[in-house]
Write a protein that holds these residues in place. Structure first.
Motif, PDB file in Angstrom:
ATOM      1  N   GLY A   1      -9.536   5.198  -1.535  1.00 41.13           N
ATOM      2  CA  GLY A   1     -10.090   4.608  -0.327  1.00 41.13           C
ATOM      3  C   GLY A   1      -9.036   3.991   0.573  1.00 41.13           C
ATOM      4  O   GLY A   1      -7.924   3.658   0.148  1.00 41.13           O
ATOM      5  N   THR A   2      -9.410   3.807   1.812  1.00 37.11           N
ATOM      6  CA  THR A   2      -8.468   3.352   2.831  1.00 37.11           C
ATOM      7  C   THR A   2      -8.069   1.887   2.668  1.00 37.11           C
ATOM      8  O   THR A   2      -6.938   1.521   2.976  1.00 37.11           O
ATOM      9  CB  THR A   2      -9.063   3.584   4.229  1.00 37.11           C
ATOM     10  OG1 THR A   2     -10.365   2.984   4.304  1.00 37.11           O
ATOM     11  CG2 THR A   2      -9.214   5.074   4.519  1.00 37.11           C
ATOM     12  N   THR A   3      -8.974   1.043   2.179  1.00 40.78           N
ATOM     13  CA  THR A   3      -8.613  -0.368   1.970  1.00 40.78           C
ATOM     14  C   THR A   3      -7.630  -0.502   0.810  1.00 40.78           C
ATOM     15  O   THR A   3      -6.676  -1.291   0.876  1.00 40.78           O
ATOM     16  CB  THR A   3      -9.868  -1.211   1.713  1.00 40.78           C
ATOM     17  OG1 THR A   3     -10.826  -0.979   2.744  1.00 40.78           O
ATOM     18  CG2 THR A   3      -9.532  -2.694   1.699  1.00 40.78           C
ATOM     19  N   HIS A   4      -7.816   0.287  -0.240  1.00 41.76           N
ATOM     20  CA  HIS A   4      -6.897   0.233  -1.374  1.00 41.76           C
ATOM     21  C   HIS A   4      -5.532   0.812  -1.010  1.00 41.76           C
ATOM     22  O   HIS A   4      -4.516   0.412  -1.596  1.00 41.76           O
ATOM     23  CB  HIS A   4      -7.497   0.955  -2.576  1.00 41.76           C
ATOM     24  CG  HIS A   4      -8.691   0.254  -3.132  1.00 41.76           C
ATOM     25  ND1 HIS A   4      -9.974   0.663  -2.877  1.00 41.76           N
ATOM     26  CD2 HIS A   4      -8.804  -0.873  -3.882  1.00 41.76           C
ATOM     27  CE1 HIS A   4     -10.822  -0.159  -3.463  1.00 41.76           C
ATOM     28  NE2 HIS A   4     -10.140  -1.107  -4.075  1.00 41.76           N
ATOM     29  N   LEU A   5      -5.497   1.707  -0.060  1.00 46.08           N
ATOM     30  CA  LEU A   5      -4.218   2.200   0.425  1.00 46.08           C
ATOM     31  C   LEU A   5      -3.424   1.062   1.077  1.00 46.08           C
ATOM     32  O   LEU A   5      -2.199   0.964   0.917  1.00 46.08           O
ATOM     33  CB  LEU A   5      -4.443   3.338   1.415  1.00 46.08           C
ATOM     34  CG  LEU A   5      -3.236   4.199   1.778  1.00 46.08           C
ATOM     35  CD1 LEU A   5      -2.580   4.796   0.542  1.00 46.08           C
ATOM     36  CD2 LEU A   5      -3.661   5.296   2.751  1.00 46.08           C
ATOM     37  N   GLU A   6      -4.130   0.173   1.772  1.00 46.24           N
ATOM     38  CA  GLU A   6      -3.457  -1.002   2.354  1.00 46.24           C
ATOM     39  C   GLU A   6      -2.969  -1.946   1.265  1.00 46.24           C
ATOM     40  O   GLU A   6      -1.928  -2.604   1.428  1.00 46.24           O
ATOM     41  CB  GLU A   6      -4.398  -1.726   3.315  1.00 46.24           C
ATOM     42  CG  GLU A   6      -4.808  -0.923   4.536  1.00 46.24           C
ATOM     43  CD  GLU A   6      -3.631  -0.533   5.415  1.00 46.24           C
ATOM     44  OE1 GLU A   6      -2.568  -1.196   5.346  1.00 46.24           O
ATOM     45  OE2 GLU A   6      -3.778   0.455   6.169  1.00 46.24           O
ATOM     46  N   LEU A   7      -3.689  -2.034   0.158  1.00 42.77           N
ATOM     47  CA  LEU A   7      -3.237  -2.831  -0.982  1.00 42.77           C
ATOM     48  C   LEU A   7      -1.905  -2.290  -1.499  1.00 42.77           C
ATOM     49  O   LEU A   7      -0.952  -3.060  -1.730  1.00 42.77           O
ATOM     50  CB  LEU A   7      -4.299  -2.804  -2.083  1.00 42.77           C
ATOM     51  CG  LEU A   7      -3.887  -3.200  -3.509  1.00 42.77           C
ATOM     52  CD1 LEU A   7      -3.290  -4.592  -3.551  1.00 42.77           C
ATOM     53  CD2 LEU A   7      -5.075  -3.096  -4.443  1.00 42.77           C
ATOM     54  N   VAL A   8      -1.816  -0.987  -1.680  1.00 42.80           N
ATOM     55  CA  VAL A   8      -0.571  -0.379  -2.167  1.00 42.80           C
ATOM     56  C   VAL A   8       0.574  -0.655  -1.198  1.00 42.80           C
ATOM     57  O   VAL A   8       1.684  -1.009  -1.608  1.00 42.80           O
ATOM     58  CB  VAL A   8      -0.772   1.138  -2.368  1.00 42.80           C
ATOM     59  CG1 VAL A   8       0.566   1.833  -2.600  1.00 42.80           C
ATOM     60  CG2 VAL A   8      -1.709   1.401  -3.537  1.00 42.80           C
ATOM     61  N   ARG A   9       0.306  -0.520   0.087  1.00 43.61           N
ATOM     62  CA  ARG A   9       1.352  -0.746   1.095  1.00 43.61           C
ATOM     63  C   ARG A   9       1.850  -2.191   1.100  1.00 43.61           C
ATOM     64  O   ARG A   9       2.980  -2.460   1.509  1.00 43.61           O
ATOM     65  CB  ARG A   9       0.815  -0.369   2.472  1.00 43.61           C
ATOM     66  CG  ARG A   9       0.639   1.133   2.652  1.00 43.61           C
ATOM     67  CD  ARG A   9      -0.138   1.464   3.905  1.00 43.61           C
ATOM     68  NE  ARG A   9      -0.223   2.908   4.111  1.00 43.61           N
ATOM     69  CZ  ARG A   9      -1.116   3.511   4.889  1.00 43.61           C
ATOM     70  NH1 ARG A   9      -2.003   2.777   5.567  1.00 43.61           N
ATOM     71  NH2 ARG A   9      -1.111   4.816   5.020  1.00 43.61           N
ATOM     72  N   ALA A  10       1.014  -3.114   0.633  1.00 41.87           N
ATOM     73  CA  ALA A  10       1.377  -4.529   0.625  1.00 41.87           C
ATOM     74  C   ALA A  10       2.102  -4.954  -0.645  1.00 41.87           C
ATOM     75  O   ALA A  10       2.606  -6.076  -0.722  1.00 41.87           O
ATOM     76  CB  ALA A  10       0.119  -5.387   0.809  1.00 41.87           C
ATOM     77  N   LEU A  11       2.186  -4.102  -1.645  1.00 39.81           N
ATOM     78  CA  LEU A  11       2.850  -4.470  -2.897  1.00 39.81           C
ATOM     79  C   LEU A  11       4.358  -4.583  -2.697  1.00 39.81           C
ATOM     80  O   LEU A  11       4.975  -3.713  -2.071  1.00 39.81           O
ATOM     81  CB  LEU A  11       2.570  -3.410  -3.971  1.00 39.81           C
ATOM     82  CG  LEU A  11       1.154  -3.338  -4.534  1.00 39.81           C
ATOM     83  CD1 LEU A  11       1.030  -2.138  -5.464  1.00 39.81           C
ATOM     84  CD2 LEU A  11       0.794  -4.622  -5.271  1.00 39.81           C
ATOM     85  N   PRO A  12       4.980  -5.625  -3.229  1.00 37.81           N
ATOM     86  CA  PRO A  12       6.447  -5.728  -3.153  1.00 37.81           C
ATOM     87  C   PRO A  12       7.102  -4.555  -3.884  1.00 37.81           C
ATOM     88  O   PRO A  12       6.662  -4.168  -4.974  1.00 37.81           O
ATOM     89  CB  PRO A  12       6.739  -7.052  -3.871  1.00 37.81           C
ATOM     90  CG  PRO A  12       5.446  -7.813  -3.851  1.00 37.81           C
ATOM     91  CD  PRO A  12       4.369  -6.785  -3.896  1.00 37.81           C
ATOM     92  N   LEU A  13       8.135  -3.994  -3.302  1.00 37.72           N
ATOM     93  CA  LEU A  13       8.794  -2.826  -3.890  1.00 37.72           C
ATOM     94  C   LEU A  13       9.406  -3.131  -5.252  1.00 37.72           C
ATOM     95  O   LEU A  13       9.530  -2.247  -6.094  1.00 37.72           O
ATOM     96  CB  LEU A  13       9.870  -2.303  -2.936  1.00 37.72           C
ATOM     97  CG  LEU A  13       9.367  -1.556  -1.689  1.00 37.72           C
ATOM     98  CD1 LEU A  13      10.524  -1.221  -0.775  1.00 37.72           C
ATOM     99  CD2 LEU A  13       8.594  -0.302  -2.082  1.00 37.72           C
ATOM    100  N   GLU A  14       9.785  -4.400  -5.463  1.00 33.42           N
ATOM    101  CA  GLU A  14      10.445  -4.745  -6.723  1.00 33.42           C
ATOM    102  C   GLU A  14       9.453  -5.098  -7.845  1.00 33.42           C
ATOM    103  O   GLU A  14       9.865  -5.326  -8.989  1.00 33.42           O
ATOM    104  CB  GLU A  14      11.419  -5.911  -6.512  1.00 33.42           C
ATOM    105  CG  GLU A  14      10.763  -7.258  -6.215  1.00 33.42           C
ATOM    106  CD  GLU A  14      10.351  -7.428  -4.753  1.00 33.42           C
ATOM    107  OE1 GLU A  14       9.906  -8.538  -4.402  1.00 33.42           O
ATOM    108  OE2 GLU A  14      10.457  -6.455  -3.979  1.00 33.42           O
ATOM    109  N   LEU A  15       8.159  -5.142  -7.543  1.00 26.14           N
ATOM    110  CA  LEU A  15       7.167  -5.559  -8.540  1.00 26.14           C
ATOM    111  C   LEU A  15       7.024  -4.500  -9.628  1.00 26.14           C
ATOM    112  O   LEU A  15       6.732  -3.334  -9.360  1.00 26.14           O
ATOM    113  CB  LEU A  15       5.817  -5.787  -7.870  1.00 26.14           C
ATOM    114  CG  LEU A  15       4.694  -6.332  -8.764  1.00 26.14           C
ATOM    115  CD1 LEU A  15       5.052  -7.703  -9.311  1.00 26.14           C
ATOM    116  CD2 LEU A  15       3.376  -6.397  -7.987  1.00 26.14           C
TER     117      LEU A  15
END
Length: 248
Positions: free
Chosen positions: A99-113
């Motif tokens: 889904g599109t909202t979860h795609l925004e969740l992925v985009r917001a994750l810190p790259l180093e996490l």
């Protein structure tokens, strides 16, 4: 009263009261319940409401196709995604629905996490490509193109073997009494299986999904630990449900 007048009255009542009780409306208009039920059937066929026992509830507009959903409430989805990302800790096993909202969740994750993401969405898996610290487990099965996620027996079998720390589940409606719902039978089964294997489940809910209902039951409200919701949303109906409401 003409049919179109009745239908307008029904939709106005739904917008004002949040539900329609067929018996009450038939008594008020001095019409048979069969007449009101026929109007409700026709309105439901047009996607304007969701019929339930004894009447109707608001239908979720978010059962539209994926291309249409990409353009809905973009800024709101970004806020929800950013807030949801703060709920994830390093080394967790996290399920992320399609889904599109979860795609925004992925985009917001810190790259180093550093964590493990489990998903049945090839779109979500591909979006994690820059996140080199994330191990990605992609659940396979029959592709449900409407949401671009895997469904069916193979997907269910894989999910039932998992232990998930936190699951981010997509719903097309969350109603204080009717619970979480979605628009597809097979997809609902996958979501139920994920919730059953998760220690904690979080729903990301744009405003038009709150108080709305779709055709297939996913969960009761009490099955969800929390919901990330827009800060401006009216949440009075959820006050006694026990779900934690996190405003974004």
């Amino acid at each position: 009263m003409l049919t179109q007048q009745r239908k307008k009255l029904l939709l106005d009542r739904l917008a004002t009261d949040g539900r329609i009780i067929a018996k009450d409306v038939s008594r008020e208009l001095a019409l048979s319940e069969d007449t009101i039920r026929r109007d409700l059937r026709e309105l439901a066929a047009d996607g304007l409401l969701q019929r339930v026992h004894g009447g109707a509830l608001p239908a979720s507009p978010t059962v539209a196709n994926l291309a249409a959903r990409r353009s809905m409430a973009r800024e709101e989805k970004q806020r929800l995604g950013r807030k949801a990302a703060t709920l994830i800790s390093r080394q967790q096993r996290v399920f992320i629905d399609g889904g599109t909202t979860h795609l925004e969740l992925v985009r917001a994750l810190p790259l180093e996490l550093s964590l493990t993401v489990i998903t049945h969405s090839p779109t979500i898996a591909a979006a994690l490509e820059p996140h080199q610290a994330v191990d990605v487990i992609l659940i396979g099965g029959t592709l449900f193109r409407h949401s671009m996620v895997a469904v069916g027996a193979a997907a269910l079998d894989q999910i039932q073997r998992l232990h998930i720390d936190v699951a981010f589940i997509g719903l097309t409606g969350l109603h204080p009494k009717e619970g979480g719902t979605t628009g597809d039978y097979e997809e609902a089964a996958i979501k139920r299986a994920v919730i059953a294997r998760a220690a904690e489940t979080v729903a990301l809910m744009t405003q038009e999904k709150l108080g709305a209902v779709s055709a297939y039951m996913v969960s009761s409200v009490k099955d969800l630990a929390s919901a990330v919701v827009p800060r401006e949303a009216d949440l009075k109906g959820f006050a006694r449900t026990g779900i934690e409401l996190i405003r974004a």
